[in-house]
Design a protein around this motif. Structure first.
Motif, short mmCIF file in Angstrom:
data_model
loop_
_atom_site.label_atom_id
_atom_site.label_comp_id
_atom_site.label_asym_id
_atom_site.label_seq_id
_atom_site.Cartn_x
_atom_site.Cartn_y
_atom_site.Cartn_z
N ILE A 8 -6.00 -5.47 -2.95
CA ILE A 8 -6.53 -4.26 -2.80
C ILE A 8 -6.89 -4.53 -1.44
O ILE A 8 -7.40 -5.56 -0.94
CB ILE A 8 -7.66 -3.73 -3.91
CG1 ILE A 8 -9.38 -4.30 -3.53
CG2 ILE A 8 -7.13 -3.42 -5.09
CD1 ILE A 8 -10.42 -4.11 -4.45
N ARG A 37 -9.73 -2.45 1.67
CA ARG A 37 -11.22 -1.81 1.39
C ARG A 37 -11.46 -2.30 3.24
O ARG A 37 -11.29 -2.96 3.51
CB ARG A 37 -12.43 -2.59 0.59
CG ARG A 37 -13.40 -3.69 0.87
CD ARG A 37 -13.70 -4.62 -0.40
NE ARG A 37 -14.19 -5.14 0.39
CZ ARG A 37 -14.93 -5.99 -0.65
NH1 ARG A 37 -15.45 -5.78 -1.55
NH2 ARG A 37 -15.42 -7.90 -0.19
N LYS A 38 -11.72 -1.05 3.20
CA LYS A 38 -12.91 -1.08 4.93
C LYS A 38 -14.44 -2.21 4.32
O LYS A 38 -14.46 -2.56 3.86
CB LYS A 38 -13.08 -0.43 5.43
CG LYS A 38 -12.16 1.22 5.68
CD LYS A 38 -13.24 2.09 5.93
CE LYS A 38 -11.60 3.63 6.76
NZ LYS A 38 -12.01 4.53 7.48
N SER A 39 -13.80 -2.71 5.75
CA SER A 39 -14.95 -4.20 6.41
C SER A 39 -16.46 -4.11 7.78
O SER A 39 -15.52 -2.90 8.39
CB SER A 39 -14.28 -5.04 6.67
OG SER A 39 -14.80 -6.87 7.01
N SER A 85 0.93 -1.69 0.40
CA SER A 85 0.35 -0.09 0.12
C SER A 85 0.85 1.41 0.09
O SER A 85 2.44 1.12 0.79
CB SER A 85 -1.07 -0.11 1.19
OG SER A 85 -0.19 0.23 2.35
N TRP A 140 -10.57 -3.55 8.41
CA TRP A 140 -10.15 -3.48 6.83
C TRP A 140 -10.26 -5.09 5.95
O TRP A 140 -9.68 -6.20 7.19
CB TRP A 140 -8.62 -2.87 6.47
CG TRP A 140 -8.68 -1.90 6.87
CD1 TRP A 140 -9.03 -0.57 8.12
CD2 TRP A 140 -8.72 -0.59 5.65
NE1 TRP A 140 -8.47 0.33 7.73
CE2 TRP A 140 -8.32 0.83 6.54
CE3 TRP A 140 -8.92 -0.89 4.95
CZ2 TRP A 140 -8.50 1.86 5.92
CZ3 TRP A 140 -8.98 0.64 3.72
CH2 TRP A 140 -9.09 2.04 4.18
N GLU A 141 -10.32 -5.26 4.79
CA GLU A 141 -9.62 -6.50 4.56
C GLU A 141 -8.94 -7.14 3.29
O GLU A 141 -8.47 -5.23 2.22
CB GLU A 141 -11.39 -7.30 4.19
CG GLU A 141 -11.19 -8.42 3.09
CD GLU A 141 -12.29 -9.02 2.58
OE1 GLU A 141 -12.71 -9.95 2.41
OE2 GLU A 141 -13.51 -8.69 2.57
N TYR A 142 -7.73 -8.30 3.30
CA TYR A 142 -7.35 -7.29 2.19
C TYR A 142 -8.40 -8.73 0.93
O TYR A 142 -8.21 -9.89 1.78
CB TYR A 142 -5.77 -7.96 2.26
CG TYR A 142 -4.67 -8.00 1.17
CD1 TYR A 142 -4.22 -7.80 0.34
CD2 TYR A 142 -4.57 -9.73 1.43
CE1 TYR A 142 -3.69 -8.45 -1.07
CE2 TYR A 142 -3.57 -9.97 0.07
CZ TYR A 142 -3.29 -8.84 -0.56
OH TYR A 142 -2.61 -9.76 -2.80
#
Length: 159
Positions: A129, A131-133, A86, A121-123
């Motif tokens: 990518i 993203r917020k989870s 990131s 967050w999730e990978y």
């Protein structure tokens, strides 16, 4: 060259036999944590990290940047490839999780004034990518993946 402690942990943690055909090193200090990997062919990989979390079954190694900036790197030990790194995040990753479906998540913290705010967050392994989870560490089927610096079954010395 000397490593500047800048008020926190500094030095190297070396994991010589934990990963098949790989020497893995965590570097702390200088406001620039690094993860250094040398494979059995002598190829060197050096990327932002320091705090290493592994899932040996999948061959993935997650590395949280040990600095004032938030970053997450994902390395595939089976293909010797940096899958994801990131840019600077507002939130600093620090804990990693995997659920029963094989999905990866991490807790991150953002310092605000005298306190802090935690996010989850999730990978996404297929899209590479984050993203917020909407899930949380307490969601059903979620299990904590320990960091190597906390790995009690492996003797680590730093000189």
């Amino acid at each position: 060259k000397e490593i500047d402690p800048v008020g926190s942990n500094y030095g190297l943690l070396v994991y010589p036999d934990l990963f098949p055909d790989h020497l893995v090193i965590s570097k702390f200090g200088d406001y620039d944590g690094r993860t250094i990997i040398i494979n059995s062919k002598g190829k060197l990989f050096d990327f932002p990290g320091g705090i290493i979390i592994s899932d040996l079954k999948s061959g993935l190694l997650f590395s949280c940047y040990y600095s004032d900036l938030g970053r997450l790197s994902v390395f595939d030990l089976k293909t010797d490839c940096l899958l994801f790194s990131s840019e600077d995040l507002d939130d600093q990753p620090y804990l990693m999780y995997k659920n029963n479906e094989g999905r990866y998540f991490f807790s991150a913290e953002r310092h605000e004034g005298a306190g802090s705010k935690v996010s989850f967050w999730e990978y996404l392994t297929d899209q590479k990518i984050i993203r917020k989870s909407d899930l949380t560490p307490d969601s059903p089927g979620m299990r904590y993946l320990p960091a190597l610096s906390d790995y009690k079954n492996y003797p680590v010395s730093c000189e």
